[in-house]
Design a protein around this motif. Structure first.
Motif, PDB file in Angstrom:
ATOM      1  N   ILE A 127     -29.243 -99.428 -45.690  1.00  0.00           N
ATOM      2  CA  ILE A 127     -28.339 -99.163 -44.562  1.00  0.00           C
ATOM      3  C   ILE A 127     -27.378-100.335 -44.358  1.00  0.00           C
ATOM      4  N   LYS A 128     -27.881-101.547 -44.471  1.00  0.00           N
ATOM      5  CA  LYS A 128     -27.044-102.730 -44.255  1.00  0.00           C
ATOM      6  C   LYS A 128     -25.916-102.835 -45.281  1.00  0.00           C
ATOM      7  N   THR A 132     -19.964 -97.433 -43.737  1.00  0.00           N
ATOM      8  CA  THR A 132     -19.641 -96.334 -42.823  1.00  0.00           C
ATOM      9  C   THR A 132     -20.928 -95.665 -42.347  1.00  0.00           C
ATOM     10  N   ALA A 133     -20.929 -95.250 -41.094  1.00  0.00           N
ATOM     11  CA  ALA A 133     -22.062 -94.512 -40.529  1.00  0.00           C
ATOM     12  C   ALA A 133     -21.549 -93.232 -39.884  1.00  0.00           C
ATOM     13  N   MET A 134     -22.314 -92.176 -40.001  1.00  0.00           N
ATOM     14  CA  MET A 134     -22.023 -90.927 -39.300  1.00  0.00           C
ATOM     15  C   MET A 134     -22.955 -90.849 -38.105  1.00  0.00           C
ATOM     16  N   ILE A 135     -22.387 -90.721 -36.903  1.00  0.00           N
ATOM     17  CA  ILE A 135     -23.227 -90.605 -35.717  1.00  0.00           C
ATOM     18  C   ILE A 135     -23.020 -89.219 -35.101  1.00  0.00           C
ATOM     19  N   MET A 149     -18.168 -93.668 -38.056  1.00  0.00           N
ATOM     20  CA  MET A 149     -18.043 -94.958 -37.375  1.00  0.00           C
ATOM     21  C   MET A 149     -18.156 -96.074 -38.406  1.00  0.00           C
ATOM     22  N   LEU A 150     -17.707 -97.266 -38.020  1.00  0.00           N
ATOM     23  CA  LEU A 150     -17.962 -98.434 -38.852  1.00  0.00           C
ATOM     24  C   LEU A 150     -19.460 -98.738 -38.838  1.00  0.00           C
ATOM     25  N   SER A 151     -19.915 -99.481 -39.817  1.00  0.00           N
ATOM     26  CA  SER A 151     -21.335 -99.803 -39.908  1.00  0.00           C
ATOM     27  C   SER A 151     -21.806-100.513 -38.639  1.00  0.00           C
TER      28      SER A 151
END
Length: 255
Positions: A127-128, A132-135, A149-151
């Protein structure tokens, strides 16, 4: 090197039946040398950029075919210059690609059989590395809403911290329903890896956490700086997750 010992054969498929054509030690040695050199460069670059180290087996399982291309091109140029387009020489020219593919497939199978389920530490390390992250949140009608979203700005245990606008739709939805999901993925050349975490999202407006998460350049999004009322922190607390890789998926609990 391309074989320049030419003979006349009465049987047109004699070359294909000759073990000496297919067992060309030079081709094998050359691609191994190239693979070692490229692997060394990759390790040096990875060390300089603080990326996760790749083992030699992982490298061979992913990039051996690519390492064989320079040798193939070298042989192809040599064959083109010589003009000796006979079956023997053509086979020897493409042998680096064949060897590279076979070695990559063998190491890929060995690596896959030796793989075990990822630990929580390995999943969080994955994850680190993502940018990019999807929330996801739940709207007033019960439908999921997803946004890129950004990480995470910070990961502390099972807590993931993001920043966003207080006036955003996402904040309103999380205040009404704290159930949330975040997703991270990596699309490689030959495999897709994804991690989904399920939990709750809290909206934090305390100045202490806003100061801690703030980064240089955030004024681009929050004109009022750290004290901007339209700047807040989202804290996602993971409760469980699901890991996906190579057509396999498994659920895991987060303690």
């Amino acid at each position: 090197m391309v074989n320049t010992n030419y003979e006349n054969y009465n049987k047109p498929f004699h070359y294909l039946l000759s073990p000496s054509v297919w067992l060309d030690l030079d081709s094998f040695i050359y691609i191994i040398i190239v693979a070692i050199i490229v692997f060394g460069i990759v390790r040096i670059v990875g060390k300089c950029t603080n990326k996760r180290k790749m083992s030699f087996i992982d490298f061979i399982a992913k990039y051996m075919l690519l390492c064989s291309i320079p040798i193939f091109l070298l042989f192809f140029v040599q064959l083109t210059v010589s003009g000796r387009w006979i079956v023997n020489n053509v086979i020897i020219t493409v042998l680096p690609l064949i060897y590279g593919l076979i070695i990559q497939l063998i190491f890929g199978i060995v690596k896959k059989k030796g793989e075990k389920s990822m630990t929580k530490e390995q999943i969080f390390e994955f994850i680190k590395e993502q940018k990019t992250a999807m929330i996801s949140s739940v709207d007033e009608e019960g439908f999921p809403n997803t946004k890129a979203m950004l990480s995470p700005r910070k990961i502390d245990g099972n807590d993931f911290y993001f920043t966003t606008n207080t006036s955003s739709l996402r904040v309103a939805q999380y205040r009404a329903n704290e159930k949330a999901c975040i997703y991270f993925y990596k699309r490689g050349r030959f495999k897709y890896t994804g991690v989904m975490l399920v939990g709750t999202m809290q909206v934090l407006t305390e100045q202490s956490i806003k100061d801690e998460i703030w980064r240089y350049g955030d004024t681009l999004f929050y004109k009022g700086g750290k004290t901007d009322p339209d700047y807040c922190v989202l804290r996602f607390t993971a409760e469980s997750g699901r890991y996906y890789c190579d057509l396999k998926t498994e659920k895991f609990a987060i303690k």
